[in-house]
Motif scaffolding. Structure first.
Motif: not given
Length: 134
Positions: A52-67
């Protein structure tokens, strides 16, 4: 009043999470039924995120929901150089205090090579990530 449109680019979904790019941030949202992260889940999520990032550097948001749990090998996979490719900073949304303190343990033990913070609200996480756009 101006209506803000949420544009989702490069949307992708697998059995564990959904991924898309929104306003220059790579969004990764685990599905509610994912309560435990294993090496198999981590490998699939990492590979799909890289696509999905396709080789482009960007910030990452991760929602862990019910981890509820992450084993040691999985934590190491998520903090590996391979996993952190194309990520300028990471913000993890933790819904429970157990997950939040587990995330603190991850930061302490695995020391990810990109700036990583834990948040209890999405708005604060996104605000922090906006400062880390390239």
């Amino acid at each position: 009043m101006v209506e803000k449109k949420m544009i989702k680019n490069s949307f992708f979904e697998n059995e564990f999470a959904e991924f898309w790019i929104e306003d220059g941030i790579l969004m990764e949202v685990f599905k509610p039924e994912v309560t435990s992260l294993t090496p198999q889940v981590a490998k699939r999520v990492i590979e799909d995120r890289l696509k999905v990032s396709n080789g482009v550097t960007m910030p990452l948001f991760v929602d862990f929901a019910n981890l509820k749990s992450v084993d040691n090998e999985t934590r190491r996979l998520f903090s590996s150089a391979h996993s952190l490719q194309y990520i300028s900073a990471s913000a993890f949304l933790m819904h429970s205090y157990v997950a939040f303190y587990g995330g603190r343990l991850y930061l302490l033990l695995d020391k990810p090579k990109v700036k990583t913070e834990l948040f209890r609200t999405k708005s604060r996480a996104i605000e922090w990530l906006n400062a880390h756009k390239k």
